[in-house]
Design a protein around this motif. Structure first.
Motif, PDB file in Angstrom:
ATOM      1  N   ASP A 104     -20.417 -33.471 -70.251  1.00 24.71           N
ATOM      2  CA  ASP A 104     -20.909 -32.914 -68.978  1.00 24.71           C
ATOM      3  C   ASP A 104     -21.818 -33.897 -68.256  1.00 24.71           C
ATOM      4  O   ASP A 104     -21.695 -34.109 -67.041  1.00 24.71           O
ATOM      5  CB  ASP A 104     -21.658 -31.602 -69.230  1.00 24.71           C
ATOM      6  CG  ASP A 104     -20.748 -30.445 -69.581  1.00 24.71           C
ATOM      7  OD1 ASP A 104     -19.536 -30.511 -69.276  1.00 24.71           O
ATOM      8  OD2 ASP A 104     -21.236 -29.455 -70.170  1.00 24.71           O
ATOM      9  N   ARG A 105     -22.759 -34.504 -68.986  1.00 21.86           N
ATOM     10  CA  ARG A 105     -23.695 -35.441 -68.365  1.00 21.86           C
ATOM     11  C   ARG A 105     -22.937 -36.663 -67.823  1.00 21.86           C
ATOM     12  O   ARG A 105     -23.255 -37.165 -66.742  1.00 21.86           O
ATOM     13  CB  ARG A 105     -24.748 -35.891 -69.382  1.00 21.86           C
ATOM     14  CG  ARG A 105     -25.771 -36.892 -68.847  1.00 21.86           C
ATOM     15  CD  ARG A 105     -26.751 -36.249 -67.881  1.00 21.86           C
ATOM     16  NE  ARG A 105     -27.590 -35.292 -68.566  1.00 21.86           N
ATOM     17  CZ  ARG A 105     -28.756 -35.561 -69.168  1.00 21.86           C
ATOM     18  NH1 ARG A 105     -29.232 -36.786 -69.158  1.00 21.86           N
ATOM     19  NH2 ARG A 105     -29.453 -34.607 -69.764  1.00 21.86           N
TER      20      ARG A 105
ATOM     21  N   VAL B 116     -19.774 -36.909 -66.750  1.00 24.48           N
ATOM     22  CA  VAL B 116     -19.029 -36.594 -65.533  1.00 24.48           C
ATOM     23  C   VAL B 116     -19.977 -36.341 -64.364  1.00 24.48           C
ATOM     24  O   VAL B 116     -19.733 -36.782 -63.232  1.00 24.48           O
ATOM     25  CB  VAL B 116     -18.095 -35.395 -65.766  1.00 24.48           C
ATOM     26  CG1 VAL B 116     -17.467 -34.920 -64.459  1.00 24.48           C
ATOM     27  CG2 VAL B 116     -16.999 -35.772 -66.755  1.00 24.48           C
ATOM     28  N   ASP B 117     -21.067 -35.650 -64.631  1.00 25.93           N
ATOM     29  CA  ASP B 117     -22.041 -35.381 -63.566  1.00 25.93           C
ATOM     30  C   ASP B 117     -22.630 -36.673 -62.996  1.00 25.93           C
ATOM     31  O   ASP B 117     -23.024 -36.721 -61.820  1.00 25.93           O
ATOM     32  CB  ASP B 117     -23.168 -34.486 -64.083  1.00 25.93           C
ATOM     33  CG  ASP B 117     -22.719 -33.049 -64.310  1.00 25.93           C
ATOM     34  OD1 ASP B 117     -21.633 -32.687 -63.810  1.00 25.93           O
ATOM     35  OD2 ASP B 117     -23.429 -32.307 -65.017  1.00 25.93           O
ATOM     36  N   ALA B 118     -22.695 -37.714 -63.823  1.00 29.23           N
ATOM     37  CA  ALA B 118     -23.260 -38.993 -63.386  1.00 29.23           C
ATOM     38  C   ALA B 118     -22.217 -39.894 -62.725  1.00 29.23           C
ATOM     39  O   ALA B 118     -22.528 -41.029 -62.360  1.00 29.23           O
ATOM     40  CB  ALA B 118     -23.876 -39.718 -64.574  1.00 29.23           C
TER      41      ALA B 118
ATOM     42  N   ARG C 259     -13.601 -26.276 -68.455  1.00 31.79           N
ATOM     43  CA  ARG C 259     -14.127 -26.876 -67.222  1.00 31.79           C
ATOM     44  C   ARG C 259     -12.996 -26.975 -66.202  1.00 31.79           C
ATOM     45  O   ARG C 259     -12.452 -28.064 -65.972  1.00 31.79           O
ATOM     46  CB  ARG C 259     -14.711 -28.267 -67.488  1.00 31.79           C
ATOM     47  CG  ARG C 259     -15.770 -28.351 -68.600  1.00 31.79           C
ATOM     48  CD  ARG C 259     -17.055 -27.660 -68.217  1.00 31.79           C
ATOM     49  NE  ARG C 259     -18.128 -27.929 -69.157  1.00 31.79           N
ATOM     50  CZ  ARG C 259     -18.338 -27.259 -70.295  1.00 31.79           C
ATOM     51  NH1 ARG C 259     -17.519 -26.268 -70.654  1.00 31.79           N
ATOM     52  NH2 ARG C 259     -19.369 -27.571 -71.079  1.00 31.79           N
TER      53      ARG C 259
ATOM     54  N   VAL D  62     -11.900 -30.173 -63.876  1.00 30.47           N
ATOM     55  CA  VAL D  62     -12.453 -31.439 -64.343  1.00 30.47           C
ATOM     56  C   VAL D  62     -11.348 -32.435 -64.720  1.00 30.47           C
ATOM     57  O   VAL D  62     -11.530 -33.647 -64.574  1.00 30.47           O
ATOM     58  CB  VAL D  62     -13.419 -31.209 -65.537  1.00 30.47           C
ATOM     59  CG1 VAL D  62     -13.792 -32.525 -66.207  1.00 30.47           C
ATOM     60  CG2 VAL D  62     -14.679 -30.505 -65.066  1.00 30.47           C
TER      61      VAL D  62
ATOM     62  N   ARG E 101     -10.706 -35.135 -62.437  1.00 33.38           N
ATOM     63  CA  ARG E 101     -11.835 -36.026 -62.165  1.00 33.38           C
ATOM     64  C   ARG E 101     -12.027 -37.081 -63.252  1.00 33.38           C
ATOM     65  O   ARG E 101     -12.865 -37.977 -63.101  1.00 33.38           O
ATOM     66  CB  ARG E 101     -13.128 -35.213 -62.021  1.00 33.38           C
ATOM     67  CG  ARG E 101     -13.132 -34.270 -60.830  1.00 33.38           C
ATOM     68  CD  ARG E 101     -14.315 -33.298 -60.903  1.00 33.38           C
ATOM     69  NE  ARG E 101     -15.603 -33.975 -61.068  1.00 33.38           N
ATOM     70  CZ  ARG E 101     -16.726 -33.345 -61.418  1.00 33.38           C
ATOM     71  NH1 ARG E 101     -16.712 -32.032 -61.636  1.00 33.38           N
ATOM     72  NH2 ARG E 101     -17.859 -34.012 -61.532  1.00 33.38           N
TER      73      ARG E 101
ATOM     74  N   THR F 162     -27.495 -37.268 -75.017  1.00 35.26           N
ATOM     75  CA  THR F 162     -27.571 -37.599 -73.592  1.00 35.26           C
ATOM     76  C   THR F 162     -28.587 -38.694 -73.285  1.00 35.26           C
ATOM     77  O   THR F 162     -28.437 -39.419 -72.304  1.00 35.26           O
ATOM     78  CB  THR F 162     -27.903 -36.338 -72.774  1.00 35.26           C
ATOM     79  OG1 THR F 162     -29.111 -35.740 -73.283  1.00 35.26           O
ATOM     80  CG2 THR F 162     -26.769 -35.318 -72.868  1.00 35.26           C
TER      81      THR F 162
END
Length: 315
Positions: free
Chosen positions: A27-28, A30-32, A67, A70, A73, A289
Motif C-alpha cells: 500500500d505504501r 503504490v501510494d508513493a 484493492r 490497483v 496501476r 514501511t
C-alpha cells in the motif's frame, strides 16, 4: 507507466514477511507512486516447510483482489525456471525452461497472482537441457497471446542472452529486452565466493553495462542492491569477498557523499544506481514501511555532477 525507478522486491512476502506487513508495504509503495513489483514462482521455497514456492505470488494476488483498480496501476514482474518440481535437491530438480515447463508455470503464476497478464516475465536461471529455440518460442507465444507484455532474462551468461535474442529476431518473435542481475556500488574480489549468491552468471560486469548502453531496447534491473543491509547495519558485516582496497576507497567516498547530503549510505547507493548511465532499476526488499520510505527517498535523490564524479572515481 513507471513513475519511481524502484522495483519492490517481494521475495519474502508470505514467508519471512507476514501478510499484514506485506500489505502495508505494498500500500505504501503504490501510494508513493511505485509501480514495479518483482517476484518469482519459486519465492520463497527455501523458507517454507513445504519446500515449494508460490507464497509471494499468492500474497500479491490476495492484495490485488482486495484493492479494486490497483492492478492497472502496477507493473507485475515474475519469473520462471527455478521452482522445485520433483524429488531430489535444488537446482537439479528445478522446473527449467522447456516449452512445456514455461506454459505450465505461467498458468500457475497467473492463478496465484489473480490476473490475466504478466507485465514482465523473466527466464530466472538458465537451462542448458532446453533448446534455446524452444524456450524463445514458448516465451514469444505468451507475448503473442497477450498473456505477457515483455520478456526478461536473469542470471544467464551474456552469450546465451544474445543468442536467444538472435533466434527471436530471426523468427520475428518478441525477445528479451531486460536483464536482471546482482549489482551494487561495492564489488567483491573477482572470482571470490559470496555466500547466498547461487548463480555463476548472476553479476553485472563491465561487459553487461556496455551491452545495455549499446542497445536502447534493453533495461537493467539489479537485485541485492543494498547488500542485505551491510551498508548501514553493524550486525550485517560485508562478506570476506569484499575485503580488498577497492572497498575501502568506495566506502570512504560513500560516507563523504552521504555526510555532505545528510542522507544514508543506502540512499546514496540507490541514487548512484538509478541515476547512472545506464539507469539501473534497483530491486529492494524491505521488512517494513520505514525501510521502504528510505529506499523511495534514495531513488528520488539526484546526485550532483561532483558527487557522482567522486563516487565513480573511487569505483
Amino acid at each position: 507507466m513507471t513513475t519511481v525507478n524502484l522495483a519492490l522486491g517481494a521475495m519474502n512476502f508470505g514467508t519471512r514477511l507476514d501478510e499484514r506487513t506485506s500489505f502495508e508495504v505494498l500500500d505504501r509503495f503504490v501510494d508513493a507512486g511505485g509501480t514495479l513489483i518483482d517476484t518469482a514462482d519459486c519465492y520463497a521455497f527455501w523458507s517454507d516447510p513445504s519446500g515449494r514456492g508460490g507464497q509471494s505470488e499468492e500474497v500479491i494476488g490476495r492484495w490485488l483482489a482486495r484493492r479494486p483498480g490497483v492492478r492497472d496501476r502496477v507493473y507485475l514482474s515474475t519469473k520462471v525456471g527455478a521452482e522445485p518440481v520433483g524429488p531430489g535437491e535444488w537446482p537439479a530438480n528445478r522446473e527449467g525452461l522447456s516449452a512445456p515447463a514455461i506454459k505450465n508455470a505461467v498458468q500457475g503464476s497467473l492463478q496465484r497472482l489473480g490476473t490475466d497478464r504478466i507485465d514482465l516475465y523473466w527466464a530466472h536461471m538458465e537451462d542448458r537441457a532446453a533448446r534455446l529455440e524452444d524456450t524463445a518460442g514458448a516465451f514469444a507465444e505468451l507475448v503473442g497471446s497477450g498473456t505477457v507484455g515483455r520478456l526478461g532474462c536473469s542470471n544467464h551468461p551474456l552469450w546465451r542472452v544474445e543468442r536467444a535474442r538472435q533466434i527471436a529476431r530471426g523468427n520475428g518473435w518478441a525477445g528479451y529486452t531486460a536483464l536482471q542481475l546482482r549489482h551494487s556500488y561495492l564489488q567483491p574480489r573477482p572470482g571470490a565466493s559470496v555466500p547466498g549468491q547461487d548463480h555463476r552468471f548472476g553479476w553485472v560486469t563491465d561487459e553487461i553495462v556496455d551491452y545495455v548502453q549499446s542497445d536502447p531496447e534493453l533495461s537493467l534491473w539489479a537485485y541485492t542492491a543494498l547488500l542485505e543491509g551491510a551498508y548501514t547495519r553493524p550486525d550485517r558485516p560485508l562478506p570476506e569477498a569484499y575485503d580488498h582496497p577497492g572497498t575501502t576507497r568506495r566506502l570512504a567516498a560513500l560516507a563523504q557523499v552521504a555526510r555532505e547530503l545528510g542522507v544514508s549510505r543506502n540512499q546514496v547507493v540507490l541514487a548512484w544506481l538509478s541515476g547512472g548511465a545506464p539507469a539501473v532499476t534497483p530491486i529492494v526488499g524491505v521488512s517494513g514501511t520505514e525501510q521502504l520510505d528510505e529506499a523511495l527517498a534514495g531513488v528520488s535523490l539526484t546526485l550532483s555532477t561532483e558527487h557522482r564524479r567522486l563516487l565513480d572515481a573511487a569505483a
